[in-house]
Every structure is written in structure tokens, then in C-alpha cells.
Enzyme design. Structure first.
Site, PDB file in Angstrom:
ATOM      1  N   ARG A  74       0.861  -1.334   0.079  1.00  0.00           N
ATOM      2  CA  ARG A  74      -0.068   0.066   0.018  1.00  0.00           C
ATOM      3  C   ARG A  74       0.841   1.123  -0.141  1.00  0.00           C
ATOM      4  O   ARG A  74       0.509   2.188  -0.776  1.00  0.00           O
ATOM      5  CB  ARG A  74      -0.719  -0.099   1.480  1.00  0.00           C
ATOM      6  CG  ARG A  74      -1.817   1.181   1.598  1.00  0.00           C
ATOM      7  CD  ARG A  74      -2.570   0.880   2.952  1.00  0.00           C
ATOM      8  NE  ARG A  74      -3.308   2.073   3.036  1.00  0.00           N
ATOM      9  CZ  ARG A  74      -2.772   3.068   4.128  1.00  0.00           C
ATOM     10  NH1 ARG A  74      -1.486   3.210   4.348  1.00  0.00           N
ATOM     11  NH2 ARG A  74      -3.678   3.961   4.402  1.00  0.00           N
ATOM     12  N   ASP A 125      11.595 -13.367  10.451  1.00  0.00           N
ATOM     13  CA  ASP A 125      12.788 -14.182  11.062  1.00  0.00           C
ATOM     14  C   ASP A 125      13.665 -13.022  11.517  1.00  0.00           C
ATOM     15  O   ASP A 125      14.436 -13.256  12.576  1.00  0.00           O
ATOM     16  CB  ASP A 125      13.342 -14.650  10.306  1.00  0.00           C
ATOM     17  CG  ASP A 125      13.063 -15.863   9.419  1.00  0.00           C
ATOM     18  OD1 ASP A 125      11.873 -16.504  10.090  1.00  0.00           O
ATOM     19  OD2 ASP A 125      13.138 -16.468   8.473  1.00  0.00           O
ATOM     20  N   MET A 142       9.622 -20.441  14.923  1.00  0.00           N
ATOM     21  CA  MET A 142       9.994 -20.263  13.606  1.00  0.00           C
ATOM     22  C   MET A 142      11.456 -19.486  13.825  1.00  0.00           C
ATOM     23  O   MET A 142      11.800 -19.048  14.879  1.00  0.00           O
ATOM     24  CB  MET A 142       9.129 -19.814  12.418  1.00  0.00           C
ATOM     25  CG  MET A 142       8.293 -20.710  11.706  1.00  0.00           C
ATOM     26  SD  MET A 142       7.364 -20.336  10.630  1.00  0.00           S
ATOM     27  CE  MET A 142       6.519 -21.582   9.841  1.00  0.00           C
ATOM     28  N   GLU A 198      11.143 -20.223  30.903  1.00  0.00           N
ATOM     29  CA  GLU A 198      12.168 -20.597  31.621  1.00  0.00           C
ATOM     30  C   GLU A 198      13.583 -20.704  30.888  1.00  0.00           C
ATOM     31  O   GLU A 198      14.545 -20.411  31.690  1.00  0.00           O
ATOM     32  CB  GLU A 198      11.794 -21.836  32.570  1.00  0.00           C
ATOM     33  CG  GLU A 198      11.014 -21.834  33.571  1.00  0.00           C
ATOM     34  CD  GLU A 198       9.897 -21.213  33.492  1.00  0.00           C
ATOM     35  OE1 GLU A 198       9.277 -21.482  32.372  1.00  0.00           O
ATOM     36  OE2 GLU A 198       9.157 -20.513  34.461  1.00  0.00           O
TER      37      GLU A 198
HETATM   38  O1  F6P Z   1      11.302 -17.195   6.493  1.00  0.00           O
HETATM   39  C1  F6P Z   1      10.489 -17.335   7.171  1.00  0.00           C
HETATM   40  C2  F6P Z   1       9.851 -18.882   7.567  1.00  0.00           C
HETATM   41  O2  F6P Z   1       8.654 -18.587   8.276  1.00  0.00           O
HETATM   42  C3  F6P Z   1      10.879 -19.123   8.317  1.00  0.00           C
HETATM   43  O3  F6P Z   1      10.966 -18.877   9.725  1.00  0.00           O
HETATM   44  C4  F6P Z   1      10.591 -20.777   8.320  1.00  0.00           C
HETATM   45  O4  F6P Z   1      11.683 -21.628   8.587  1.00  0.00           O
HETATM   46  C5  F6P Z   1      10.180 -20.734   6.726  1.00  0.00           C
HETATM   47  O5  F6P Z   1       9.847 -19.583   6.312  1.00  0.00           O
HETATM   48  C6  F6P Z   1       9.044 -21.801   6.562  1.00  0.00           C
HETATM   49  O6  F6P Z   1       8.746 -21.802   5.152  1.00  0.00           O
HETATM   50  P1  F6P Z   1       7.474 -22.295   4.414  1.00  0.00           P
HETATM   51  O7  F6P Z   1       6.556 -21.546   4.800  1.00  0.00           O
HETATM   52  O8  F6P Z   1       7.905 -22.566   2.995  1.00  0.00           O
HETATM   53  O9  F6P Z   1       7.422 -23.813   5.164  1.00  0.00           O
END
Ligand code: F6P
EC number: 2.7.1.11
Length: 325
Positions: A24, A131, A173, A191
Site C-alpha cells: 500500500r 525471522d 520459527m 524458563e
Molecule cells: O523465512 C520465514 C519462514 O517462516 C521461516 O521462519 C521458516 O523456516 C520458513 O519460512 C518456513 O517456510 P515455508 O512456509 O516454505 O514452510
């Protein structure tokens, strides 16, 4: 305004909340500054296959609050080949695209860099990934929302962990980076966190178990960064074998971390960097990513942005260690 009349915009790689706010911002700032905008669907694949549409302000109305990406996304294998990029350039010429704004993570910005080096198109990157692993920006678009989603999930898991007095390994992730794991652990009062940045230095599970699950704490939550070999299931198995007596459970949060309404922080980051990307094009910039460092917009050469060693503040490890006693 130099000789560029048309800006193309695409999203690539894993979607991230806030990508729509970025689309956007690019569209509206571009139109405000007299450019034509072309929306390119399905990432670089759409550039190769000519899935390109004229965009007006209406195309981007009512999207700032939605997750995912209206342009769809893909991880294009074809674009990684010189032949694929050649086909993509044919469509760049056909649509008279002088500058291309790529919203994505590491792999996507690497693709943009290669393309900008090989062909006469100004590539500008926006940091779009949950990430947070792009160099030269404090935060990436999508990271804050995902962090909040994880914290909300862990708050819920805490209820059941306490009720049953269990150890929960919660896998999050982050690909090769521990920003999501470490900071969600701090924010949720977990923890411990098991992160890639510490993997080679210590046996993080051993350290955690030896340092002791405090006597009065019968339940605990350990956040584990995803990893093909050493994810949450691996650590849960180890506890069952090496520390019998604990009741162990695993939750892999998976793709629910990527969806949902973007946070205000991500919407603002996307809007600021989107407007700055158009400004950068007007200034004649190329092959850079727009980042925000210490709350100031910054231009980072793409070759720097994709470095794999974004600094990880090791003081965060101490913060979690001391607060989880
Ligand atoms: O890079 C973003 C991400 O969500 C990572 O954290 C994860 O390892 C990967 O993409 C997962 O990818 P996909 O959606 O192709 O399984």
C-alpha cells in the site's frame, strides 16, 4: 525524477504480516510522486510469467490491517537461474518497469541483487520476513507481529503447563536465527530458550536442567528455535531419556505464527520503509535495502543486508537467565 516512469512491486519468500501495508505504501507514495505502479503477482515467478497488473490506489485500499500478501508470494526456483532472470527482464522491458521494489527476506533480496547487477533495473529491497535476520535494520516487517503471536500462544500454554505440572517445549520459527525464540521467551516469562546462536557453545538443555528447574517450579516452558535435527521433539526425547520423572509435552507453533493482523509497529515500519523506497528511487539509488536503525531510515547495500551474521545481542541470554530463576 530521472527517467523512470514505472515502478514494479512484488512480495517474495515467506509471507509476513505487514507486507500488505508495504504494498500500500509503495503504491500510494509512487502515485503521489507521479509514477505508474505495476503489481507483480506470485513473487519473481510472476515477473517471469507476466502476471503483472496496473495498480491504482483502489487496489490497495482496506488492506493495511490484513496479514498475508494480496500480491501472493512464492520462492521462485526459476529466478535463481540466468535463463529465468532473462525471461523476467523481457517482462520488465515490456511493462517499462524502471525500478523494482522487492518485499521479502534473505533469499528474495539476494535474487533482487543479482537481477539489479545483471540488468538495467533499479532494485530496492524492503525487509519483509518474520525471522528478523536481515542485517542493517533493527527490525523486519512481520517480526513484531509474530513475536506477539508467539507470546499470546505461550501465555495459553502456560495455563495448561501449570495445571498439569509439565515441561513444555514450544518450537518457534526463525530459520537460522534465534531472535524470535529468545525475545518471545523473555516476553512470555519462559524458563529457557534454545537458540542457534548458542548451539555450538554449550549443551543448552544440559545447562538448563543442571542449573535446575527451580524446586518450587513444577512446570516450565522452554522455547526452542526450529531446526531440522534439534527442534522441540529432539529435546523432549532427550528429557524423557536423560531426566525421567518429568512429564513432557511439545507444541510446534508452525505457520500460525505467520498469519494474522499486523501490529501497529509493523504497519508503521512498512509504511515508513515503503515511502522511503520511492524516495530512494527518485534520488537515483539502486541495489539497496531500506532499513530502520535507531528509529532512523537507513539505506543498506543489498550485499550487506543479506549477510548471514546479523548481530545477536548476547546480553539477552543473560536477561532471560537471570529472570527465569
Ligand atoms: O523465512 C520465514 C519462514 O517462516 C521461516 O521462519 C521458516 O523456516 C520458513 O519460512 C518456513 O517456510 P515455508 O512456509 O516454505 O514452510
Amino acid at each position: 525524477m530521472n527517467n523512470i516512469t514505472t515502478i514494479g512491486v512484488l512480495t517474495s519468500g515467506g509471507d509476513a504480516p505487514g507486507m500488505n501495508a508495504a504494498i500500500r505504501a509503495v503504491t500510494r507514495a509512487g502515485i503521489c510522486n507521479g509514477f505508474k505502479i505495476k503489481g507483480i503477482y506470485k513473487g519473481f515467478d510472476g515477473l517471469i510469467n507476466d502476471e503483472i497488473k496496473d495498480f491504482t490506489t483502489e487496489n490497495v485500499s482496506g488492506i493495511i490491517m490484513s496479514g498475508g500478501t494480496i500480491l501472493k508470494t512464492a520462492r521462485s526456483l526459476e529466478f535463481m537461474t540466468p535463463e529465468g532472470r532473462k525471461k523476467a527482464y523481457e517482462n520488465v522491458k515490456k511493462h517499462e518497469i524502471g525500478a523494482l521494489i522487492v518485499i521479502g527476506g534473505n533469499g528474495s533480496l539476494r535474487g533482487a541483487m543479482e537481477f539489479g547487477k545483471e540488468y538495467d533495473v533499479r532494485c530496492i529491497g524492503l525487509p519483509g520476513t518474520i525471522d528478523n535476520d536481515l542485517y542493517g535494520t533493527d527490525s523486519t516487517i512481520g517480526y513484531d507481529t509474530t513475536l506477539n503471536t508467539i507470546v499470546e500462544c505461550v501465555d495459553r500454554i502456560r495455563d495448561t503447563a501449570q495445571s498439569h505440572e509439565r515441561i513444555f517445549f514450544v518450537e518457534v520459527m526463525g530459520r537460522d536465527a534465534g531472535f524470535l525464540a529468545q525475545n518471545s521467551a523473555i516476553a512470555s516469562g519462559a524458563e529457557a530458550a534454545i537458540i542457534p546462536e548458542d548451539r555450538t557453545d554449550v549443551d543448552q538443555l544440559g545447562h538448563f536442567m543442571e542449573r535446575g528447574i527451580r524446586k518450587s517450579k513444577r512446570s516450565c516452558i522452554v522455547i526452542v528455535s526450529e531446526s531440522p535435527k534439534c527442534g522441540a521433539l529432539y529435546y523432549a526425547d532427550r528429557v524423557r531419556k536423560e531426566f525421567p520423572g518429568y512429564d513432557v509435552r511439545v507444541t510446534i507453533l508452525g505457520h500460525l505464527q505467520r498469519g494474522g493482523r499486523p501490529s501497529a509497529h509493523d504497519r508503521i515500519l512498512a509504511s515508513r520503509t515503503g515511502v522511503s523506497a520511492v524516495e530512494a528511487i527518485i534520488q537515483g539509488q539502486r541495489n539497496i535495502m531500506i532499513g530502520v536503525k535507531n528509529n532512523e531510515i537507513d539505506y543498506i547495500p543489498l550485499v550487506e543486508a543479506i549477510r548471514s551474521d546479523k548481530p545477536f545481542d548476547r546480553k539477552l541470554i543473560k536477561v532471560l537467565d537471570e529472570l527465569s530463576i
